[in-house]
Write an enzyme that holds these catalytic residues in place. Structure first.
Site: not given
Length: 499
Positions: A264, A261
């Site tokens: 991202h 994550e």
């Protein structure tokens, strides 16, 4: 020099409002996943549907079209803004606002049904919601009658300009390279017992994760980290980047999930600030975005250099578990190849087959070759064929992911395409930065983040995905570098066992 009545100024103002509405919708979705009481689900579904409808109506207003025709670009940035906005506008105009609201409402409602179905391991609880999602997506596909295949319209939402046949080709070559590799590995290569089986207390995992994120550049001024049932990342603004993870005391997957994550979030954090609050302020495509998360999760997070730096932090978090151990032991363990039923826990070698399975089932659903009711059986069949595993129940099979409950058909293949792009980028990065492993061993992540910011992140959506990959990786989409990377990993693990 722009005039106060310049159409370009009005266009930018209107697009800023649309961007703000979209980010508010994302904030509502984040709130639903992280802090909303379960009893608020039906109201939240209606709220999100209303906001999505208003955003859609605002963006597809006739005035936007008039401004796109009247605006005269003064800079290359203006040209890119008009080009990307016109593409999004023309596509959005095809879809009725009522259908947009129905899609959002159905997804928000199905999300709660999925949580119950997964907990009870009962596909029947989700099946009617999933049928509704598929029906609505078929209505969406019908808005694009020029699509040669139904899946083209779904895929284009995530991979602009890409067609189903291209994905079949790339993922087919990936599958054909991975299946024999997995078969040769049999029950697995390498021993991961040291990082499996627990207990790994959640508080200690959190301390480890936070130490890694701090070293990578995460600070409390722009970022936050929360816990979610299905981890995700949400960018509310350039100054509000939200990561989520999940702590399971049986393993250390939270570390790799958080790095995923973070990849991202870093992409979003490094987009040129000039592009903020416009259609250009996002990743070039979902696959390019996934390339960043997979690169950080695996190519960084499972590298020797990373573990040379990280091992003392691991020992500090779990002193009893790792007393008397060494970083090479942990490095070998996190690179073990062992087929698993769960995608998010899969190693680098087997992961792609989890995604190919999902892509093939989605394609069959929308090409009329598979009914929703038959998904569990089709899932079990492919899991047996590709990974040699028997699926014991729905929770470990068709119910493990939230994506279909949220109506995200067309998204799954971007995970495997992201792996492919990550392989190409990593080959270029290690050629450009031959001392990268030593830098990581010193805890220096800045050289890598600077390379990614320059070659990938800063462009936002100004470059088409294919152009971005060609520029950054030196060629078109190609699974060979990734296959070479994982073959080397399996060969290295096998050699260590023999030694």
């Amino acid at each position: 020099m722009t005039r106060p009545d310049d159409p370009l100024i009005e266009l930018r103002t209107r697009l800023t409002e649309v961007s703000d509405l979209e980010r508010l919708g994302l904030l509502l979705a984040w709130d639903q996943e992280i802090v909303m009481p379960p009893a608020g689900a039906e109201w939240r579904a209606s709220q999100r549907a209303t906001l999505e409808r208003l955003t859609h109506e605002r963006f597809t207003d006739d005035r936007i079209g008039e401004l796109l025709e009247a605006a005269t670009p003064a800079t290359p940035l203006d040209e890119d803004l008009i080009r990307v906005t016109r593409r999004d506008y023309d596509k959005a105009r095809r879809v009725p606002a009522e259908l947009v609201a129905d899609l959002v409402h159905a997804a928000a409602t199905a999300r709660e049904a999925w949580a119950r179905a997964r907990e009870d391991s009962d596909f029947a609880l989700l099946e009617p919601h999933l049928r509704r999602n598929v029906e609505l997506r078929r209505r969406y596909v019908a808005c694009f009658p020029e699509a040669r295949r139904p899946y083209d319209a779904l895929l284009d939402d995530y991979e602009p300009g890409m067609r189903t046949g291209e994905v079949e080709d790339v993922l087919g070559r990936l599958r054909d390279g991975l299946v024999p590799l997995v078969a040769a590995a049999g029950d697995g290569v390498g021993d991961d017992a040291i990082v499996r089986g627990g207990p790994f207390p959640a508080d200690a995992q959190r301390r480890l994760v936070e130490a890694v994120l701090r070293q990578a550049g995460v600070d409390d001024q722009r970022w936050r980290l929360d816990v979610a049932l299905h981890p995700f990342q949400a960018t509310i603004s350039p100054g509000d980047l939200r990561l989520t993870t999940r702590y399971v005391e049986d393993d250390l997957d939270s570390l790799f999930g958080t790095l995923h994550e973070f990849g991202h979030g870093l992409y979003e954090a490094n987009i040129d600030p000039e592009l903020a609050r416009s259609p250009l302020a996002g990743g070039a495509s979902s696959a390019v975005h996934e390339s960043q998360s997979r690169l950080w999760e695996n190519m960084v997070g499972r590298s020797a250099g990373f573990w040379r730096w990280c091992f003392p932090h691991l020992q500090a978090a779990f002193p009893e578990r790792f007393a008397g151990r060494s970083w090479p032991e942990v490095h070998r363990a996190v690179n073990a190849v062992k087929p698993t039923l769960i995608r998010v826990s899969a190693d680098e070698v087997t992961y792609g087959l989890h995604v190919v399975l999902r892509f093939e089932l989605e394609l069959a659903l929308f090409e009329g070759d598979l009914a929703v009711a038959d998904l569990p059986a089709a899932w079990r069949e492919r899991m047996r064929a590709y990974l040699g595993l028997e699926v014991p129940d729905d929770a470990h099979g068709v119910l493990q992911d939230i994506h279909w409950a949220e109506g995200l058909f067309g998204y799954f293949p971007t995970y495997a395409l992201g792996n492919v792009i990550a392989g190409q980028l990593w080959a270029r990065i290690t050629a450009d930065l031959p001392d990268l492993d030593e830098r990581l061993a010193r805890g220096d992540f800045t050289t890598l983040t600077a390379w990614l910011a320059e070659h990938v992140h800063r462009h936002g959506r100004r470059l088409e995905p294919q152009e971005l990959v060609a520029r950054a990786a030196g060629g078109p989409l190609d699974p060979r570098p990734y296959l070479e990377y994982v073959r080397a990993k399996v060969a290295g693990a096998s050699a260590r066992l023999i030694a």
